[in-house]
Design an enzyme around this catalytic site. Structure first.
Site, PDB file in Angstrom:
ATOM      1  N   HIS A  45      19.843   3.967   7.248  1.00  0.00           N
ATOM      2  CA  HIS A  45      20.141   5.020   6.292  1.00  0.00           C
ATOM      3  C   HIS A  45      19.969   6.307   7.058  1.00  0.00           C
ATOM      4  O   HIS A  45      18.995   6.630   7.595  1.00  0.00           O
ATOM      5  CB  HIS A  45      19.706   5.074   5.176  1.00  0.00           C
ATOM      6  CG  HIS A  45      19.845   3.736   4.085  1.00  0.00           C
ATOM      7  ND1 HIS A  45      19.381   3.495   2.992  1.00  0.00           N
ATOM      8  CD2 HIS A  45      20.580   2.671   4.611  1.00  0.00           C
ATOM      9  CE1 HIS A  45      19.742   2.445   2.556  1.00  0.00           C
ATOM     10  NE2 HIS A  45      20.644   1.972   3.408  1.00  0.00           N
TER      11      HIS A  45
ATOM     12  N   LYS B 168       5.667   6.047   1.688  1.00  0.00           N
ATOM     13  CA  LYS B 168       4.784   6.449   2.703  1.00  0.00           C
ATOM     14  C   LYS B 168       3.685   5.443   3.069  1.00  0.00           C
ATOM     15  O   LYS B 168       3.207   5.532   4.203  1.00  0.00           O
ATOM     16  CB  LYS B 168       4.259   7.791   2.544  1.00  0.00           C
ATOM     17  CG  LYS B 168       5.119   9.079   2.671  1.00  0.00           C
ATOM     18  CD  LYS B 168       5.405   9.045   4.177  1.00  0.00           C
ATOM     19  CE  LYS B 168       6.847  10.082   4.444  1.00  0.00           C
ATOM     20  NZ  LYS B 168       7.724   9.529   5.097  1.00  0.00           N
TER      21      LYS B 168
HETATM   22  P1  FAD Z   1      -2.504  -4.392   1.984  1.00  0.00           P
HETATM   23  O1  FAD Z   1      -0.806  -4.814   1.980  1.00  0.00           O
HETATM   24  O2  FAD Z   1      -2.960  -4.394   0.430  1.00  0.00           O
HETATM   25  O3  FAD Z   1      -3.146  -5.791   2.633  1.00  0.00           O
HETATM   26  C1  FAD Z   1      -4.545  -5.954   2.291  1.00  0.00           C
HETATM   27  C2  FAD Z   1      -4.853  -7.504   2.507  1.00  0.00           C
HETATM   28  O4  FAD Z   1      -5.921  -7.660   2.483  1.00  0.00           O
HETATM   29  C3  FAD Z   1      -4.219  -8.409   1.334  1.00  0.00           C
HETATM   30  O5  FAD Z   1      -3.484  -9.370   2.087  1.00  0.00           O
HETATM   31  C4  FAD Z   1      -5.258  -8.741   0.657  1.00  0.00           C
HETATM   32  O6  FAD Z   1      -4.883 -10.149   0.092  1.00  0.00           O
HETATM   33  C5  FAD Z   1      -6.308  -9.121   2.004  1.00  0.00           C
HETATM   34  N1  FAD Z   1      -7.678  -8.756   1.353  1.00  0.00           N
HETATM   35  C6  FAD Z   1      -8.260  -8.025   0.527  1.00  0.00           C
HETATM   36  N2  FAD Z   1      -9.685  -8.293   0.319  1.00  0.00           N
HETATM   37  C7  FAD Z   1      -9.864  -9.286   1.349  1.00  0.00           C
HETATM   38  C8  FAD Z   1     -11.063 -10.189   1.679  1.00  0.00           C
HETATM   39  N3  FAD Z   1     -12.301  -9.884   0.835  1.00  0.00           N
HETATM   40  N4  FAD Z   1     -11.011 -11.088   2.572  1.00  0.00           N
HETATM   41  C9  FAD Z   1      -9.888 -11.403   3.147  1.00  0.00           C
HETATM   42  N5  FAD Z   1      -8.629 -10.753   2.849  1.00  0.00           N
HETATM   43  C10 FAD Z   1      -8.663  -9.785   1.827  1.00  0.00           C
HETATM   44  N6  FAD Z   1       5.023   2.127   1.188  1.00  0.00           N
HETATM   45  C11 FAD Z   1       5.765   2.427   1.965  1.00  0.00           C
HETATM   46  O7  FAD Z   1       5.638   2.719   3.304  1.00  0.00           O
HETATM   47  N7  FAD Z   1       7.136   2.509   1.684  1.00  0.00           N
HETATM   48  C12 FAD Z   1       7.745   1.998   0.402  1.00  0.00           C
HETATM   49  O8  FAD Z   1       8.897   2.151   0.212  1.00  0.00           O
HETATM   50  C13 FAD Z   1       6.657   1.606  -0.496  1.00  0.00           C
HETATM   51  N8  FAD Z   1       6.960   1.288  -1.752  1.00  0.00           N
HETATM   52  C14 FAD Z   1       5.957   0.442  -2.342  1.00  0.00           C
HETATM   53  C15 FAD Z   1       6.276   0.033  -3.898  1.00  0.00           C
HETATM   54  C16 FAD Z   1       5.471  -0.714  -4.580  1.00  0.00           C
HETATM   55  C17 FAD Z   1       6.016  -1.463  -5.690  1.00  0.00           C
HETATM   56  C18 FAD Z   1       4.220  -0.928  -4.291  1.00  0.00           C
HETATM   57  C19 FAD Z   1       2.996  -1.647  -4.913  1.00  0.00           C
HETATM   58  C20 FAD Z   1       3.570  -0.388  -2.906  1.00  0.00           C
HETATM   59  C21 FAD Z   1       4.594   0.468  -1.977  1.00  0.00           C
HETATM   60  N9  FAD Z   1       4.223   0.877  -0.789  1.00  0.00           N
HETATM   61  C22 FAD Z   1       5.355   1.475   0.145  1.00  0.00           C
HETATM   62  C23 FAD Z   1       2.804   0.939  -0.360  1.00  0.00           C
HETATM   63  C24 FAD Z   1       2.592  -0.297   0.510  1.00  0.00           C
HETATM   64  O9  FAD Z   1       3.281  -1.456   0.212  1.00  0.00           O
HETATM   65  C25 FAD Z   1       1.182  -0.343   1.036  1.00  0.00           C
HETATM   66  O10 FAD Z   1       0.720   1.024   1.353  1.00  0.00           O
HETATM   67  C26 FAD Z   1       0.924  -1.359   2.162  1.00  0.00           C
HETATM   68  O11 FAD Z   1       0.824  -2.558   1.524  1.00  0.00           O
HETATM   69  C27 FAD Z   1      -0.645  -1.181   2.685  1.00  0.00           C
HETATM   70  O12 FAD Z   1      -0.807  -2.146   3.694  1.00  0.00           O
HETATM   71  P2  FAD Z   1      -2.120  -2.490   4.183  1.00  0.00           P
HETATM   72  O13 FAD Z   1      -2.361  -3.633   5.129  1.00  0.00           O
HETATM   73  O14 FAD Z   1      -3.164  -1.415   4.043  1.00  0.00           O
HETATM   74  O15 FAD Z   1      -2.762  -3.192   2.679  1.00  0.00           O
END
Ligand code: FAD
Ligand code: DHB
Length: 397
Positions: A75, A298
């Protein structure tokens, strides 16, 4: 108890953990990923959808962008809608960049497929229960198949999201928390209906914010501002469509077609930053360290930006025996995190209705939106933040 050894022990197979493991693998650095949920669960969890150009570049340059290039929707702008009229912010014209709509779970699927294809360790249904020894001898204890296991490693990457176990390991008083709660949430749906616009629409309305996004030419993703304690049971499908139509309405008769809703959820709004993001050989990445309100799209992009910084630090450590980039991890990540907090907070307050807002506040929202869409300088500010600020250090990918 079984014991294994690796260079980097990674807790969490979200975007942060999987991207980190992938980039390290390409640099010849070994890691083991532990994920407490099943593969099916993480591959179907509905979350983010907007990728910055820099995120797309990292995924494509590291060899996991084939499907993203084919199926991602590029986009060149977004629409801000208010007072019954739409105004396009043209990213391409203003800053020469674009964003790509490609669901987070598709990124996750592509990274899992790559990791399994080169046979590197990724344990599902493996829950980390304790991390210790981050000063000298890092270890992760985890449960898998009803048994206890231990990983001993040089570094621990806490990629375990907001509710993970790594951040609480920091000793009392060594972590500063900056936090803001918003007095509303987002009700999000996925519906089998072609998107009513080919670009995203962020709409400000007296009844609250609404957002039209998409996942494919056949699937729409829509969000509505709702109360923070909202009960999904109060939102039958007809009510959701009616409210979306009201908040998206234009004076020239915009049509929002409805269709079967196949996923519904409520996302609370919060802003959160933990500092520092490292202690000894334990590093926090992504949502484990920071949460932004979703209005600027973000969260996922920041998680990938943290990964970029840590990968560089670990490569300098293993290949050149230098600690400097690792020592600067927090500082480098937080510079970007705070700019994204600023941008996401600004977008959130500009586009949402806060409780007890009066007619004065309503007029200020309209004036701000009129200014942002009418001034080239202000539109450029929005565009350069939305597509992703440039990285201030060179990356490896
Ligand atoms: P997570 O995706 O939360 O991954 C963490 C992982 O660790 C999970 O799989 C969990 O099961 C695992 N875990 C936790 N504890 C343990 C444990 N003790 N042992 C083993 N595994 C464990 N961001 C954007 O950039 N653009 C968007 O458009 C956007 N829209 C969003 C819309 C919604 C509705 C939501 C909820 C979020 C949105 N976000 C967006 C935010 C984005 O989804 C998150 O910032 C992203 O998932 C972060 O990734 P992460 O890997 O840090 O954490
Ligand atoms: C989407 C999510 C966001 O938070 C946003 O600002 C734009 C789009 C999405 O899920 O498509």
């Amino acid at each position: 108890m079984t014991r294994i050894r690796t260079q980097v022990g990674i807790v969490g197979a979200g975007p942060a953990g999987l991207t980190l493991a992938h980039l390290l693998h390409l640099q010849g650095i070994e890691s083991v990923i532990l994920e407490r949920h099943s593969r099916e669960y993480v591959e179907t969890r509905v979350r983010a959808g907007v990728l910055e150009q820099g995120t797309v570049d990292i995924l494509c340059n590291s060899g996991v962008g084939e499907r993203l290039k084919r199926e991602g929707l590029q986009h060149g702008g977004v629409e801000l809608r208010f007072d019954g009229k739409g105004h396009r912010i043209d990213f391409q014209e203003l800053v020469g960049k674009s964003i790509t709509v490609y669901a987070q779970q598709e990124v996750v699927k592509d990274l899992i497929a790559a990791r399994l294809c080169y046979g590197a360790p990724l344990r599902f249904e493996a829950e980390a229960i304790r991390v210790e020894g981050y000063d000298a001898d890092p270890k992760i204890q985890y449960q898998h198949g009803g048994e206890s296991h231990e990983i001993s490693c040089d570094f621990i990457a806490g990629c375990d999201g907001f509710h993970g176990i790594c951040r609480p390991t920091f000793p009392e008083g060594q972590l500063q928390i900056h936090e803001r709660h918003y007095p509303f949430s987002w009700l999000g749906i996925l519906a089998r209906v072609p998107p009513a616009s080919h670009e995203l629409i962020y709409s400000y309305h007296e009844r609250g914010f609404a957002l039209l996004s998409m996942r494919s030419p056949e699937v729409s993703r829509l969000y509505l501002q709702c109360a923070s304690d909202e009960d999904l049971n109060n939102w039958p499908d007809d009510r959701i469509w009616e409210e979306l139509r009201t908040r998206m309405a234009t004076r020239d008769g915009f049509k929002l077609k409805d269709g079967p809703i196949f996923q519904k959820g409520i996302t609370p709004m919060r802003a959160f930053v933990a500092s520092p993001m490292q202690i000894g050989n334990l590093f926090l990445l992504g949502d484990a360290a920071h949460i932004v309100p979703p209005t600027g799209a973000k969260g996922l992009n920041l998680a990938v930006a943290d990964v970029r910084v840590l990968t560089r630090g670990l490569v300098e450590f293993y290949k050149h025996k230098k600690h400097q980039a690792l020592a600067q991890f927090t500082e480098r990540c937080l510079r970007r995190v705070w700019k994204c907090q600023r941008f996401s907070g600004w977008m959130t307050s500009m586009l949402h209705r806060f409780p007890q807002e009066d007619s004065f506040s309503h007029q200020i929202h309209l004036a701000e939106l009129d200014y942002v869409t009418g001034s080239r300088a202000a539109s450029t500010t929005l565009a350069e933040n939305y597509v992703g600020l440039p990285f201030d250090t060179p990356g490896l990918f």
